[in-house]
Write a protein that holds these residues in place. Structure first.
Motif, PDB file in Angstrom:
ATOM      1  N   SER A 113      36.829  49.673  38.755  1.00 21.12           N
ATOM      2  CA  SER A 113      35.419  49.844  39.118  1.00 21.12           C
ATOM      3  C   SER A 113      34.756  48.497  39.399  1.00 21.12           C
ATOM      4  CB  SER A 113      34.665  50.599  38.025  1.00 21.12           C
ATOM      5  OG  SER A 113      34.566  49.831  36.860  1.00 21.12           O
ATOM      6  N   ARG A 114      35.145  47.462  38.671  1.00 25.98           N
ATOM      7  CA  ARG A 114      34.590  46.126  38.946  1.00 25.98           C
ATOM      8  C   ARG A 114      35.080  45.591  40.286  1.00 25.98           C
ATOM      9  NH1 ARG A 114      32.358  42.866  35.221  1.00 25.98           N
ATOM     10  NH2 ARG A 114      33.571  41.086  35.932  1.00 25.98           N
ATOM     11  N   ALA A 115      36.336  45.851  40.625  1.00 26.12           N
ATOM     12  CA  ALA A 115      36.862  45.390  41.914  1.00 26.12           C
ATOM     13  C   ALA A 115      36.197  46.132  43.066  1.00 26.12           C
ATOM     14  CB  ALA A 115      38.373  45.577  41.965  1.00 26.12           C
ATOM     15  N   GLY A 128      32.878  38.078  48.945  1.00 29.77           N
ATOM     16  CA  GLY A 128      32.396  37.248  47.854  1.00 29.77           C
ATOM     17  C   GLY A 128      33.513  36.537  47.112  1.00 29.77           C
ATOM     18  N   LYS A 129      33.122  35.590  46.280  1.00 25.37           N
ATOM     19  CA  LYS A 129      34.097  34.810  45.515  1.00 25.37           C
ATOM     20  C   LYS A 129      34.719  35.623  44.386  1.00 25.37           C
ATOM     21  CE  LYS A 129      31.725  30.496  46.422  1.00 25.37           C
ATOM     22  NZ  LYS A 129      30.984  29.370  45.858  1.00 25.37           N
ATOM     23  N   THR A 130      33.985  36.587  43.886  1.00 26.58           N
ATOM     24  CA  THR A 130      34.489  37.348  42.746  1.00 26.58           C
ATOM     25  C   THR A 130      35.501  38.421  43.148  1.00 26.58           C
ATOM     26  OG1 THR A 130      32.648  38.906  42.901  1.00 26.58           O
ATOM     27  CG2 THR A 130      32.365  37.011  41.432  1.00 26.58           C
ATOM     28  N   PHE A 131      35.543  38.793  44.408  1.00 27.87           N
ATOM     29  CA  PHE A 131      36.420  39.876  44.830  1.00 27.87           C
ATOM     30  C   PHE A 131      37.881  39.568  44.520  1.00 27.87           C
ATOM     31  CE2 PHE A 131      39.070  41.923  48.084  1.00 27.87           C
ATOM     32  CZ  PHE A 131      38.826  43.245  47.746  1.00 27.87           C
ATOM     33  N   ARG A 132      38.354  38.403  44.937  1.00 26.02           N
ATOM     34  CA  ARG A 132      39.765  38.040  44.711  1.00 26.02           C
ATOM     35  C   ARG A 132      40.101  38.001  43.225  1.00 26.02           C
ATOM     36  NH1 ARG A 132      42.850  37.463  48.554  1.00 26.02           N
ATOM     37  NH2 ARG A 132      42.772  36.225  50.426  1.00 26.02           N
ATOM     38  N   SER A 133      39.205  37.434  42.430  1.00 28.79           N
ATOM     39  CA  SER A 133      39.493  37.346  41.001  1.00 28.79           C
ATOM     40  C   SER A 133      39.510  38.730  40.357  1.00 28.79           C
ATOM     41  CB  SER A 133      38.482  36.446  40.301  1.00 28.79           C
ATOM     42  OG  SER A 133      37.199  37.014  40.348  1.00 28.79           O
TER      43      SER A 133
END
Length: 181
Positions: free
Chosen positions: A74-76, A83-88
């Motif tokens: 759900s976070r992904a 965005g930068k958070t997508f890959r992480s």
């Protein structure tokens, strides 16, 4: 097909979808989410109850890891693609899911295959496969069925509804009711 073989085959599909997501295919994450949710639901509903008596601690640990995987998914899905958070977030999801798969394939599956008769594994596998495709169909329809069109309500239509409700009955309609004396 045996239940354990079915799960291994589905997990190969999940790994292939992860590689497509990492390459940057836009629809791959949505497809991964459908397959993963369907697979996890089938495991929770059919596989784990059938093998709980063999390895209760491993099953309960896997159950908890399913919760972690769904939260990471759900976070992904909520992250922006650029965005930068997508890959992480995708990497966290991949780590949780692959660790869950590895732990089950090396520990739980070996115990299940040695202790459960082949006929039972075959029937369980068939039931799991049917349920998996039902889940996929339901999830696909949920994603691609357009939402029902809502009627726009303005202040004038609200007033008209209230006036229609508060209107006294017509004399013609009262003639059909018996009079009480």
């Amino acid at each position: 097909m045996k239940a354990t073989e079915l799960l291994k085959r589905q997990r190969r599909c999940v790994r292939a979808l992860f590689s497509r997501v990492e390459v940057g295919e836009l629809e791959a994450l949505r497809e991964l989410s459908r397959v993963l949710v369907a697979q996890l639901a089938v495991e929770r509903e059919l596989f784990y109850p059938a093998v709980m008596h063999l390895a209760q601690n491993e099953v309960l640990e896997s159950w908890d890891n399913h919760s972690l995987a769904l939260k990471a998914l759900s976070r992904a899905l909520a992250a922006r693609r650029r965005g930068k958070t997508f890959r992480s977030r995708v990497e966290v999801l991949k780590g949780v899911v692959l660790n869950l798969h590895a732990a089950e394939e090396h520990g739980l599956f070996a115990r299940v295959e040695s202790n459960v008769p082949d006929e039972r594994l075959e029937s369980l596998g068939q039931e799991m496969e049917e349920r998996f495709f039902q889940q996929l169909r339901r999830l696909w329809e949920k994603d691609y069925t357009p939402p029902a069109r809502r009627r726009r309500t303005t202040e004038l239509t609200r007033i008209a509804r209230v006036q229609r409700r508060s209107r006294p009955p017509s004399p013609e309609s009262l003639q059909h009711w018996p009079r009480v004396a």
